[in-house]
Design a protein around this motif. Structure first.
Motif, PDB file in Angstrom:
ATOM      1  N   ASN A 206       8.975   1.151   2.896  1.00 57.04           N
ATOM      2  CA  ASN A 206       9.288   0.309   1.743  1.00 57.04           C
ATOM      3  C   ASN A 206      10.685  -0.296   1.857  1.00 57.04           C
ATOM      4  O   ASN A 206      10.913  -1.434   1.436  1.00 57.04           O
ATOM      5  CB  ASN A 206       9.165   1.113   0.447  1.00 57.04           C
ATOM      6  CG  ASN A 206       7.718   1.317   0.038  1.00 57.04           C
ATOM      7  OD1 ASN A 206       6.820   0.681   0.575  1.00 57.04           O
ATOM      8  ND2 ASN A 206       7.488   2.204  -0.911  1.00 57.04           N
ATOM      9  N   GLN A 210      11.480  -4.472   2.188  1.00 56.20           N
ATOM     10  CA  GLN A 210      11.963  -4.969   0.897  1.00 56.20           C
ATOM     11  C   GLN A 210      12.226  -6.475   0.925  1.00 56.20           C
ATOM     12  O   GLN A 210      12.047  -7.163  -0.083  1.00 56.20           O
ATOM     13  CB  GLN A 210      13.229  -4.216   0.493  1.00 56.20           C
ATOM     14  CG  GLN A 210      14.403  -4.366   1.449  1.00 56.20           C
ATOM     15  CD  GLN A 210      15.604  -3.538   1.012  1.00 56.20           C
ATOM     16  OE1 GLN A 210      15.676  -3.119  -0.132  1.00 56.20           O
ATOM     17  NE2 GLN A 210      16.533  -3.308   1.915  1.00 56.20           N
ATOM     18  N   THR A 215       5.516  -3.573  -0.564  1.00 55.29           N
ATOM     19  CA  THR A 215       5.833  -2.143  -0.659  1.00 55.29           C
ATOM     20  C   THR A 215       4.565  -1.343  -0.923  1.00 55.29           C
ATOM     21  O   THR A 215       3.656  -1.804  -1.626  1.00 55.29           O
ATOM     22  CB  THR A 215       6.836  -1.867  -1.804  1.00 55.29           C
ATOM     23  OG1 THR A 215       6.316  -2.409  -3.021  1.00 55.29           O
ATOM     24  CG2 THR A 215       8.191  -2.484  -1.506  1.00 55.29           C
TER      25      THR A 215
END
Length: 464
Positions: A206, A210, A215
């Motif tokens: 994740n 970003q 995610t």
């Protein structure tokens, strides 16, 4: 600063020099330059008199300091970024150390609390299949990740959608591969560390994604954690069932041996009974025509065979009782100091008519030495007596995980006192373990060791 006259303006001087082919304008230009120089010199002298020159120097110094401050702030900002990066790196390494320490310390050794505790391995398999199917559906329906609905690349939505799909697939595939690796290696001593690794993989992916605004969702992580614990408990349950099947098969073999032993004993009694009855009838027939002296001998023989037949009747009753009463048997206390060490005893139970045969089987090729028998207790409810003794010494078990292993670190005196105090059973334990083969082996080792050092001494003496 005084206003500059028009004739001293740079354009005027430049015009004079531009007319260089006419003699007078260049001369005028030179004169104007001299006048401008004098004017500037006069102004500077005036500034120095009023201190305005110092103001200019201060202003220049201020500008230099401001520039240095900007440079220092820039360096500080870079250092802060580096410090933050190092702090994050240190935090990550500390987290890795926690994971490794979890494995090394075996913090969950023997104290794993089941999260599901299902009845059978099939129940675990069904739940695992359901969990994995839900994961597949989430991946297929693109609900395993959070991502933008409309995404374009270079202004092209089709290209953006294709790139977004690739990012989602790569993210889910990477997470699945990491989870599969962790789950395949999960054991009783790394279950918590395995959970932390899955969570760490989730956080890292994740973090990497970003900027791609893709995610993994918490729901998908939760399914993976469920799969981890289910897979572990499934493997554990399968092993337990395997052990239970092994125990049942062993019990069936033991029961078959008992039945065979009972049948053989019955046949032997019937054979002996037939033989004694024939002999008894023969002596009674001979008694009718025998003289006085012979009658005494025959009557003695008749009494002897009648006693033997009576013993056979008792033995037959005992065998019938044992055949009908599945709980009657012997509780044995045995040791094997050569294989297990001092003060470790096995407290077990057998329904065999000849319990020594069972003890001999225990001392087979799986242990280097045979077992020594310290006591045999017959009981009409042998399993209850065995369970009571196991319960009394439960805290002294050698294997505290598998209760089917019946070895205890307890003295024979304590065993004897427990039997006499609580179970109303007559017992005189043999305190000394004969351990004949073990003690002979020790003696041979000592003899060989002494011979070795003696030979070394002789060689050393010869050399000297």
């Amino acid at each position: 600063m005084p206003k500059q006259p028009w004739y001293l303006q740079p354009w005027m001087i430049a015009l004079c020099f531009a007319l260089w082919n006419i003699i007078v304008p260049p001369i005028v230009g030179i004169i104007l330059i001299v006048l401008e120089y004098k004017r500037r010199k006069k102004i500077r002298q005036m500034w120095e008199e009023v201190g305005f020159d110092d103001v200019l120097k201060v202003d220049q110094k201020k500008a230099e300091i401001e520039k240095e401050i900007e440079q220092l702030e820039s360096q500080k900002e870079e250092r802060n970024k580096e410090t933050t990066r190092l702090d994050n790196l240190i935090s990550e390494k500390k987290e890795e150390m926690i994971v490794l320490n979890d494995e090394l310390l075996l913090q969950s050794f023997g104290f794993y609390e089941p999260k599901y505790d299902l009845e059978s391995s099939q129940a675990y398999k069904d739940k695992l299949d359901d969990i994995r199917e839900r994961q597949k559906q989430m991946a297929k329906n693109k609900t395993a990740t959070s991502h933008p609905e409309n995404f374009s690349l270079d202004g092209n939505k089709s290209k953006g959608k294709a790139m977004l799909n690739n990012i989602i697939k790569m993210t889910i595939r990477s997470f699945n591969n990491e989870c599969d690796t962790v789950i395949s290696k999960v054991k009783f001593n790394n279950i918590e560390a395995s959970e932390k690794r899955i969570k760490k993989s989730f956080e890292q992916l994740n973090k990497f994604n970003q900027y791609n605004t893709v995610t993994l969702k918490q729901d998908y992580l939760n399914l993976k954690l469920e799969e981890l614990y289910l897979a572990y408990e499934y493997a554990k349950k399968k092993e337990e069932e395997k052990e239970e099947q092994k125990r049942i098969k062993e019990q069936m073999r033991e029961e078959a041996k008992i039945q065979k032993e009972i049948e053989e004993q019955k046949k032997k009694i019937e054979k002996d009974e037939k033989h004694f009855n024939q002999a008894l009838q023969d002596y009674r027939n001979r008694l009718e025509n025998a003289d006085e002296k012979m009658q005494e001998e025959l009557e003695s023989k008749i009494q002897e065979y009648e006693a033997k037949i009576a013993e056979l009747e008792k033995e037959k009753e005992n065998v019938d009782f044992r055949a009908q009463n599945a709980r009657a048997g012997y509780v044995y206390i045995i040791s094997n100091i050569g294989s297990l060490g001092e003060d470790i005893v096995k407290i077990g139970m057998t329904r065999r008519l000849e319990p020594l045969e069972r003890v001999k089987e225990l001392g087979n090729a799986s242990v280097p030495f045979t077992f020594d028998i310290h006591g045999m207790i017959f009981s009409n409810d042998a399993p209850s007596l065995e369970n009571a003794l196991h319960h009394a010494f439960d805290h002294l078990r050698v294997n505290k995980i598998n209760n089917k292993k019946e070895f205890f670190r307890v003295s024979l005196e304590d065993v004897e006192q427990e039997v006499k105090k609580n179970h109303d059973a007559t017992l005189e334990l043999t305190k000394m373990a004969e351990a004949e083969e073990f003690r002979q082996s020790q003696a041979l080792d000592d003899s060989q060791t002494k011979g070795y050092y003696s030979a070394e001494h002789e060689v050393a003496t010869t050399v000297e």
